[in-house]
Design a protein around this motif. Structure first.
Motif, PDB file in Angstrom:
ATOM      1  N   PHE A 175      -9.835  -4.597  -5.392  1.00 57.54           N
ATOM      2  CA  PHE A 175      -9.188  -4.854  -4.104  1.00 57.54           C
ATOM      3  C   PHE A 175      -8.207  -3.731  -3.810  1.00 57.54           C
ATOM      4  O   PHE A 175      -7.388  -3.375  -4.656  1.00 57.54           O
ATOM      5  CB  PHE A 175      -8.463  -6.195  -4.140  1.00 57.54           C
ATOM      6  N   VAL A 176      -8.272  -3.192  -2.607  1.00 53.43           N
ATOM      7  CA  VAL A 176      -7.376  -2.102  -2.210  1.00 53.43           C
ATOM      8  C   VAL A 176      -6.308  -2.603  -1.246  1.00 53.43           C
ATOM      9  O   VAL A 176      -5.118  -2.419  -1.479  1.00 53.43           O
ATOM     10  CB  VAL A 176      -8.184  -0.956  -1.563  1.00 53.43           C
ATOM     11  N   ALA A 177      -6.748  -3.222  -0.159  1.00 58.11           N
ATOM     12  CA  ALA A 177      -5.781  -3.679   0.851  1.00 58.11           C
ATOM     13  C   ALA A 177      -6.429  -4.731   1.724  1.00 58.11           C
ATOM     14  O   ALA A 177      -7.653  -4.758   1.872  1.00 58.11           O
ATOM     15  CB  ALA A 177      -5.307  -2.506   1.703  1.00 58.11           C
TER      16      ALA A 177
ATOM     17  N   TYR B  65      -1.624  -5.281  -0.590  1.00 57.56           N
ATOM     18  CA  TYR B  65      -2.119  -4.079  -1.254  1.00 57.56           C
ATOM     19  C   TYR B  65      -2.319  -4.298  -2.742  1.00 57.56           C
ATOM     20  O   TYR B  65      -1.576  -5.057  -3.376  1.00 57.56           O
ATOM     21  CB  TYR B  65      -1.129  -2.922  -1.057  1.00 57.56           C
ATOM     22  N   GLY B  66      -3.308  -3.608  -3.279  1.00 61.72           N
ATOM     23  CA  GLY B  66      -3.462  -3.567  -4.719  1.00 61.72           C
ATOM     24  C   GLY B  66      -2.359  -2.716  -5.332  1.00 61.72           C
ATOM     25  O   GLY B  66      -1.848  -1.793  -4.688  1.00 61.72           O
ATOM     26  N   ASP B  67      -2.002  -3.010  -6.554  1.00 57.37           N
ATOM     27  CA  ASP B  67      -0.882  -2.320  -7.190  1.00 57.37           C
ATOM     28  C   ASP B  67      -1.094  -0.812  -7.268  1.00 57.37           C
ATOM     29  O   ASP B  67      -0.143  -0.040  -7.158  1.00 57.37           O
ATOM     30  CB  ASP B  67      -0.661  -2.874  -8.605  1.00 57.37           C
ATOM     31  N   SER B  68      -2.331  -0.403  -7.443  1.00 59.42           N
ATOM     32  CA  SER B  68      -2.593   1.023  -7.655  1.00 59.42           C
ATOM     33  C   SER B  68      -2.427   1.864  -6.389  1.00 59.42           C
ATOM     34  O   SER B  68      -2.362   3.093  -6.469  1.00 59.42           O
ATOM     35  CB  SER B  68      -3.998   1.225  -8.220  1.00 59.42           C
ATOM     36  N   VAL B  69      -2.341   1.220  -5.231  1.00 59.81           N
ATOM     37  CA  VAL B  69      -2.253   1.983  -3.980  1.00 59.81           C
ATOM     38  C   VAL B  69      -0.965   1.723  -3.205  1.00 59.81           C
ATOM     39  O   VAL B  69      -0.731   2.352  -2.167  1.00 59.81           O
ATOM     40  CB  VAL B  69      -3.464   1.719  -3.065  1.00 59.81           C
ATOM     41  N   LYS B  70      -0.153   0.802  -3.675  1.00 63.39           N
ATOM     42  CA  LYS B  70       1.086   0.484  -2.964  1.00 63.39           C
ATOM     43  C   LYS B  70       1.948   1.725  -2.781  1.00 63.39           C
ATOM     44  O   LYS B  70       2.134   2.509  -3.704  1.00 63.39           O
ATOM     45  CB  LYS B  70       1.868  -0.583  -3.741  1.00 63.39           C
ATOM     46  N   GLY B  71       2.440   1.898  -1.568  1.00 65.42           N
ATOM     47  CA  GLY B  71       3.288   3.045  -1.276  1.00 65.42           C
ATOM     48  C   GLY B  71       2.517   4.280  -0.865  1.00 65.42           C
ATOM     49  O   GLY B  71       3.107   5.253  -0.392  1.00 65.42           O
ATOM     50  N   ARG B  72       1.206   4.282  -1.059  1.00 70.14           N
ATOM     51  CA  ARG B  72       0.385   5.449  -0.697  1.00 70.14           C
ATOM     52  C   ARG B  72      -0.616   5.137   0.408  1.00 70.14           C
ATOM     53  O   ARG B  72      -0.919   6.006   1.227  1.00 70.14           O
ATOM     54  CB  ARG B  72      -0.364   5.958  -1.932  1.00 70.14           C
ATOM     55  N   PHE B  73      -1.145   3.924   0.419  1.00 72.61           N
ATOM     56  CA  PHE B  73      -2.147   3.536   1.401  1.00 72.61           C
ATOM     57  C   PHE B  73      -1.529   2.561   2.400  1.00 72.61           C
ATOM     58  O   PHE B  73      -0.665   1.757   2.053  1.00 72.61           O
ATOM     59  CB  PHE B  73      -3.323   2.840   0.725  1.00 72.61           C
ATOM     60  N   THR B  74      -2.035   2.634   3.641  1.00 69.84           N
ATOM     61  CA  THR B  74      -1.589   1.710   4.680  1.00 69.84           C
ATOM     62  C   THR B  74      -2.796   1.174   5.429  1.00 69.84           C
ATOM     63  O   THR B  74      -3.614   1.953   5.923  1.00 69.84           O
ATOM     64  CB  THR B  74      -0.648   2.399   5.664  1.00 69.84           C
ATOM     65  N   ILE B  75      -2.885  -0.141   5.517  1.00 63.71           N
ATOM     66  CA  ILE B  75      -3.942  -0.766   6.293  1.00 63.71           C
ATOM     67  C   ILE B  75      -3.386  -1.147   7.656  1.00 63.71           C
ATOM     68  O   ILE B  75      -2.231  -1.577   7.765  1.00 63.71           O
ATOM     69  CB  ILE B  75      -4.529  -1.997   5.566  1.00 63.71           C
ATOM     70  N   SER B  76      -4.187  -0.956   8.682  1.00 66.99           N
ATOM     71  CA  SER B  76      -3.773  -1.326  10.034  1.00 66.99           C
ATOM     72  C   SER B  76      -5.004  -1.750  10.809  1.00 66.99           C
ATOM     73  O   SER B  76      -6.132  -1.599  10.332  1.00 66.99           O
ATOM     74  CB  SER B  76      -3.063  -0.162  10.725  1.00 66.99           C
ATOM     75  N   LYS B  77      -4.769  -2.274  12.009  1.00 66.55           N
ATOM     76  CA  LYS B  77      -5.904  -2.744  12.797  1.00 66.55           C
ATOM     77  C   LYS B  77      -5.636  -2.544  14.266  1.00 66.55           C
ATOM     78  O   LYS B  77      -4.500  -2.450  14.707  1.00 66.55           O
ATOM     79  CB  LYS B  77      -6.190  -4.219  12.502  1.00 66.55           C
ATOM     80  N   ASP B  78      -6.725  -2.463  15.007  1.00 69.52           N
ATOM     81  CA  ASP B  78      -6.677  -2.427  16.457  1.00 69.52           C
ATOM     82  C   ASP B  78      -7.597  -3.542  16.931  1.00 69.52           C
ATOM     83  O   ASP B  78      -8.821  -3.366  16.965  1.00 69.52           O
ATOM     84  CB  ASP B  78      -7.131  -1.064  16.973  1.00 69.52           C
TER      85      ASP B  78
END
Length: 119
Positions: A47-49, A60-73
């Motif tokens: 799981f990533v986000a 967010y998954g722990d390995s990506v917190k602070g680096r990846f951002t999920i958003s939506k339109d």
């Protein structure tokens, strides 16, 4: 069900950025949440986000917190994954997924997009 198509993958150097997109069609009105998962060769799917379709809550998954951002339109029925400070261990096939309810599993999946991070 919802049909999902990912795009935006590619080759990037470590430390770089990529933005993935996931276009949804079909029964999008019944979507409760969207998520990004990834799977590297020989590893389990991770799981990533995730983000709720009708709220702004994101996870967010722990390995990506602070680096990846999920958003939506919602108007475009599209979910994005902004990936910054990429590491070689982020290399994987990234999948978009959707689920219809809080207790449901993610049951609609895209075909995936390859992300490769070079040193």
């Amino acid at each position: 069900q919802v049909q999902l198509v990912e795009s935006g993958g590619g080759l990037v150097q470590a430390g770089g950025s990529l933005r993935l997109s996931c276009a949804a069609s079909g029964r999008t009105f019944s979507t409760y949440a969207m998520g990004w998962f990834r799977q590297a060769p020989g590893k389990e799917r991770e799981f990533v986000a995730g983000i709720l379709w009708n709220e702004e809550n994101a996870y967010y998954g722990d390995s990506v917190k602070g680096r990846f951002t999920i958003s939506k339109d919602n108007a475009k029925n599209t979910v994005y994954l902004q990936m910054n400070s990429l590491k070689q261990e982020d290399s994987a096939v990234y999948y978009c997924a959707a689920k219809a309810g809080v207790r449901d599993n993610f049951d609609s999946w895209g075909r995936g997009t390859q992300v490769t991070v070079s040193s």
